[in-house]
Design an enzyme around this catalytic site. Structure first.
Site, mmCIF file in Angstrom:
data_model
loop_
_atom_site.group_PDB
_atom_site.id
_atom_site.type_symbol
_atom_site.label_atom_id
_atom_site.label_comp_id
_atom_site.label_asym_id
_atom_site.label_seq_id
_atom_site.Cartn_x
_atom_site.Cartn_y
_atom_site.Cartn_z
ATOM 1 N N ARG A 1 11.795 4.821 12.795
ATOM 2 C CA ARG A 1 10.493 5.297 12.635
ATOM 3 C C ARG A 1 9.683 4.659 13.822
ATOM 4 N NH1 ARG A 1 8.368 4.512 6.702
ATOM 5 N NH2 ARG A 1 7.228 6.110 7.559
ATOM 6 N N ASN B 1 8.141 -5.583 -0.772
ATOM 7 C CA ASN B 1 7.946 -4.504 0.151
ATOM 8 C C ASN B 1 6.247 -4.338 0.438
ATOM 9 O OD1 ASN B 1 7.781 -1.895 1.391
ATOM 10 N ND2 ASN B 1 9.041 -1.094 0.132
ATOM 11 N N GLU C 1 12.647 -9.525 2.130
ATOM 12 C CA GLU C 1 11.879 -8.414 2.377
ATOM 13 C C GLU C 1 12.729 -7.163 2.277
ATOM 14 O OE1 GLU C 1 10.078 -6.490 6.696
ATOM 15 O OE2 GLU C 1 10.703 -8.652 6.499
ATOM 16 N N ALA D 1 3.140 -0.900 5.085
ATOM 17 C CA ALA D 1 2.446 -0.920 6.207
ATOM 18 C C ALA D 1 1.923 -2.389 6.803
ATOM 19 C CB ALA D 1 1.350 -0.022 6.106
ATOM 20 N N HIS E 1 12.579 -2.443 2.386
ATOM 21 C CA HIS E 1 11.734 -1.265 2.809
ATOM 22 C C HIS E 1 12.856 -0.314 2.357
ATOM 23 C CE1 HIS E 1 8.999 -3.662 5.182
ATOM 24 N NE2 HIS E 1 9.973 -4.282 5.376
ATOM 25 N N TYR F 1 11.000 9.031 1.039
ATOM 26 C CA TYR F 1 10.870 8.041 -0.135
ATOM 27 C C TYR F 1 11.693 8.453 -1.254
ATOM 28 C CZ TYR F 1 7.713 5.853 3.075
ATOM 29 O OH TYR F 1 6.999 5.470 4.171
ATOM 30 N N PRO G 1 0.826 -1.267 0.067
ATOM 31 C CA PRO G 1 -0.085 -0.044 -0.114
ATOM 32 C C PRO G 1 0.851 1.329 -0.053
ATOM 33 C CG PRO G 1 -0.240 -1.011 2.264
ATOM 34 C CD PRO G 1 0.620 -2.053 1.431
ATOM 35 N N ASN G 2 0.409 2.290 -0.706
ATOM 36 C CA ASN G 2 0.963 3.576 -0.756
ATOM 37 C C ASN G 2 2.146 3.766 -1.630
ATOM 38 O OD1 ASN G 2 -1.366 4.572 0.750
ATOM 39 N ND2 ASN G 2 -0.506 3.958 2.568
ATOM 40 N N ARG H 1 4.738 11.131 -2.304
ATOM 41 C CA ARG H 1 4.479 10.800 -1.203
ATOM 42 C C ARG H 1 5.956 11.138 -0.456
ATOM 43 N NH1 ARG H 1 4.219 5.073 1.735
ATOM 44 N NH2 ARG H 1 3.625 5.779 3.830
#
Length: 137
Positions: A105, A72, A96, A75, A98, A23, A10-11, A18
């Site tokens: 964070r 990725n 995985e 969330a 990110h 990012y 998502p996103n 964004r």
């Protein structure tokens, strides 16, 4: 020729727009085009969804016939037992990824339901995290 797929959650369709301070300003499609030009000896597919079930379905679809999955889950990494279970259920190795260092964070981002079943985890190197994952295969 190796066959890899990048699956984004998502996103991540908003990359380039964004929170560019976290990012970056490059869209993922622009980045992907660069990567495909660089790694001509690897077939790289791409899938993005904001919907958890679609990500699980894609993992099931490719999880037995690709050489590698770069995931990725964004969330969903921190909330989806279902995606974690899907990674565990398939045969194709998953890395995985990110873009940000999730440990820099919010506290809830320190938990991953994917990591226990992943081949490895790469985080915090911006979009280069994906290239590092490609190189791991």
């Amino acid at each position: 020729m190796k066959k890899l797929i990048i699956i984004n959650g998502p996103n991540l369709n908003l990359l380039g727009k964004r929170e560019p301070n976290i990012y970056g300003s490059l869209s993922f499609i622009e980045f992907l085009e660069e990567v495909k030009r660089k790694y001509t000896d690897i077939e790289i597919d791409y899938f993005q969804s904001n919907i958890e079930g679609e990500i699980i379905d894609k993992l099931h679809e490719v999880g037995f016939n690709f050489d590698g999955i770069i995931l990725n889950a964004a969330a969903y990494t921190h909330t989806s037992v279902g995606i974690g279970d899907a990674v565990k259920a398939i045969e194709t190795p998953v890395v995985e990824v990110h873009i940000s260092n999730t440990f820099n964070r919010e506290e809830f981002r320190h938990q991953s339901f994917i990591s226990p079943n992943a081949k490895g985890v790469i985080l915090g190197f911006g979009l280069q995290s994906y290239e590092l994952a490609i190189q791991s295969f």
